[in-house]
Design a protein around this motif. Sequence first.
Motif, short mmCIF file in Angstrom:
data_model
loop_
_atom_site.label_atom_id
_atom_site.label_comp_id
_atom_site.label_asym_id
_atom_site.label_seq_id
_atom_site.Cartn_x
_atom_site.Cartn_y
_atom_site.Cartn_z
N LEU A 4 -15.25 -38.54 74.69
CA LEU A 4 -14.92 -38.10 73.34
C LEU A 4 -15.94 -37.12 72.79
O LEU A 4 -17.14 -37.25 73.04
N GLN A 5 -15.45 -36.17 72.00
CA GLN A 5 -16.30 -35.24 71.28
C GLN A 5 -16.31 -35.54 69.78
O GLN A 5 -17.28 -35.22 69.09
N ALA A 6 -15.23 -36.12 69.29
CA ALA A 6 -15.08 -36.30 67.84
C ALA A 6 -14.18 -37.49 67.54
O ALA A 6 -13.44 -37.96 68.41
N ALA A 7 -14.25 -37.94 66.29
CA ALA A 7 -13.33 -38.96 65.79
C ALA A 7 -12.82 -38.50 64.42
O ALA A 7 -13.61 -38.05 63.58
N ILE A 8 -11.52 -38.62 64.24
CA ILE A 8 -10.87 -38.22 62.99
C ILE A 8 -10.26 -39.49 62.39
O ILE A 8 -9.44 -40.15 63.03
N VAL A 9 -10.68 -39.83 61.18
CA VAL A 9 -10.38 -41.15 60.62
C VAL A 9 -9.55 -41.01 59.34
O VAL A 9 -9.89 -40.23 58.45
N ASP A 10 -8.49 -41.80 59.26
CA ASP A 10 -7.68 -41.90 58.05
C ASP A 10 -8.48 -42.63 56.97
O ASP A 10 -9.51 -43.26 57.27
N LEU A 11 -8.01 -42.60 55.73
CA LEU A 11 -8.75 -43.21 54.62
C LEU A 11 -8.04 -44.47 54.10
O LEU A 11 -8.48 -45.58 54.34
N ASP A 12 -6.94 -44.30 53.36
CA ASP A 12 -6.25 -45.43 52.74
C ASP A 12 -5.69 -46.36 53.81
O ASP A 12 -4.93 -45.94 54.68
N GLY A 13 -6.08 -47.63 53.75
CA GLY A 13 -5.58 -48.60 54.71
C GLY A 13 -6.35 -48.63 56.02
O GLY A 13 -6.12 -49.52 56.84
N THR A 112 -6.92 -37.43 55.44
CA THR A 112 -6.06 -38.31 54.67
C THR A 112 -4.96 -37.51 53.99
O THR A 112 -5.10 -36.30 53.77
N ASN A 113 -3.86 -38.19 53.62
CA ASN A 113 -2.83 -37.56 52.82
C ASN A 113 -3.12 -37.68 51.32
O ASN A 113 -2.39 -37.13 50.51
N LYS A 114 -4.18 -38.39 50.96
CA LYS A 114 -4.61 -38.46 49.57
C LYS A 114 -5.12 -37.08 49.15
O LYS A 114 -5.77 -36.39 49.95
N PRO A 115 -4.87 -36.63 47.92
CA PRO A 115 -5.42 -35.33 47.49
C PRO A 115 -6.94 -35.27 47.69
O PRO A 115 -7.65 -36.26 47.46
N THR A 116 -7.43 -34.13 48.11
CA THR A 116 -8.85 -33.96 48.37
C THR A 116 -9.70 -34.30 47.15
O THR A 116 -10.78 -34.89 47.27
N ALA A 117 -9.22 -33.96 45.96
CA ALA A 117 -9.97 -34.23 44.73
C ALA A 117 -10.14 -35.72 44.46
O ALA A 117 -11.04 -36.11 43.72
N PHE A 118 -9.30 -36.56 45.07
CA PHE A 118 -9.45 -38.01 44.97
C PHE A 118 -10.25 -38.55 46.15
O PHE A 118 -11.03 -39.49 46.01
N ALA A 119 -10.02 -37.99 47.33
CA ALA A 119 -10.63 -38.52 48.55
C ALA A 119 -12.15 -38.35 48.55
O ALA A 119 -12.89 -39.29 48.88
N GLN A 120 -12.63 -37.17 48.20
CA GLN A 120 -14.07 -36.91 48.28
C GLN A 120 -14.88 -37.81 47.34
O GLN A 120 -15.84 -38.45 47.78
N PRO A 121 -14.53 -37.91 46.06
CA PRO A 121 -15.33 -38.80 45.19
C PRO A 121 -15.18 -40.27 45.56
O PRO A 121 -16.12 -41.05 45.37
N ILE A 135 -14.15 -33.57 55.15
CA ILE A 135 -13.23 -34.46 54.46
C ILE A 135 -12.04 -33.61 54.02
O ILE A 135 -12.19 -32.69 53.21
N TYR A 136 -10.87 -33.89 54.58
CA TYR A 136 -9.67 -33.11 54.28
C TYR A 136 -8.60 -34.01 53.68
O TYR A 136 -8.25 -35.05 54.23
N GLY A 137 -8.06 -33.58 52.55
CA GLY A 137 -6.97 -34.30 51.91
C GLY A 137 -5.61 -33.72 52.29
O GLY A 137 -5.52 -32.74 53.04
N GLY A 138 -4.57 -34.32 51.72
CA GLY A 138 -3.21 -33.89 52.04
C GLY A 138 -2.87 -32.50 51.54
O GLY A 138 -1.87 -31.92 51.96
N ASP A 139 -3.70 -31.95 50.66
CA ASP A 139 -3.48 -30.61 50.13
C ASP A 139 -4.38 -29.57 50.81
O ASP A 139 -4.41 -28.41 50.40
#
Length: 223
Positions: A4-13, A112-121, A135-139
Amino acid sequence: MPPLQAAIVDLDGTLIDTLGDFVVALNRCLQDLGLPGIDRQFVANTVGKGSEHLLRSTLAHVGADPALYAAAWARYQAHYQAINGQHAQVYPGVEQGLSWLHSQGLRLACLTNKPTAFAQPLLQRMGLAGYFERIYGGDAFERCKPDPLPLWRTCEALGSEPSRSLMIGDSSNDAEAARAAGCPLVLVTYGYNHGQDVRALPAWAHLDRLDQLAHRLRQGLGA
């Protein structure tokens, strides 16, 4: 499992149990509009496909006029911003799992599919933001999961190959995106997945805690 080189992780749940935040923000929004409330189970079965889908589904569930969507969106955004993280908690084993991944020299991103403005904080508030380079959101991109595009773009940003970038999630959205993108997949069993048992979805591993990943990877690699 390739090296592996990287891991990409979901947020909610996956990282954080955010159902409490969704329930509070949605019910405050509905109360503002004079509409009946929703319960935690409805949110658990609906969340995961982005805020627009969640809100439209909520309005349909309570029998509201679809024309209320614009007003509901403004109220929901304001309420969620005000309580973001106050009714949420990090799942057991998450910090240990992320720490182990980081110790292996893997580049980490939260997608995550959560908006970035919610995910980062939220990640900042929960003390998890420091683990992630991106950190990338759904938008953040033209399309969101289960489309593979966000995974491909995240791999590009991390400088990793999809086949060597582990996707860690909790739902069919993550599974479909990983399969289409060519990423190996691990699913956690404690998330939401639209009310369905995530163990029915094909994955390299199904974990009850994220900190079980180190052991499973060692097993899979014959270490």
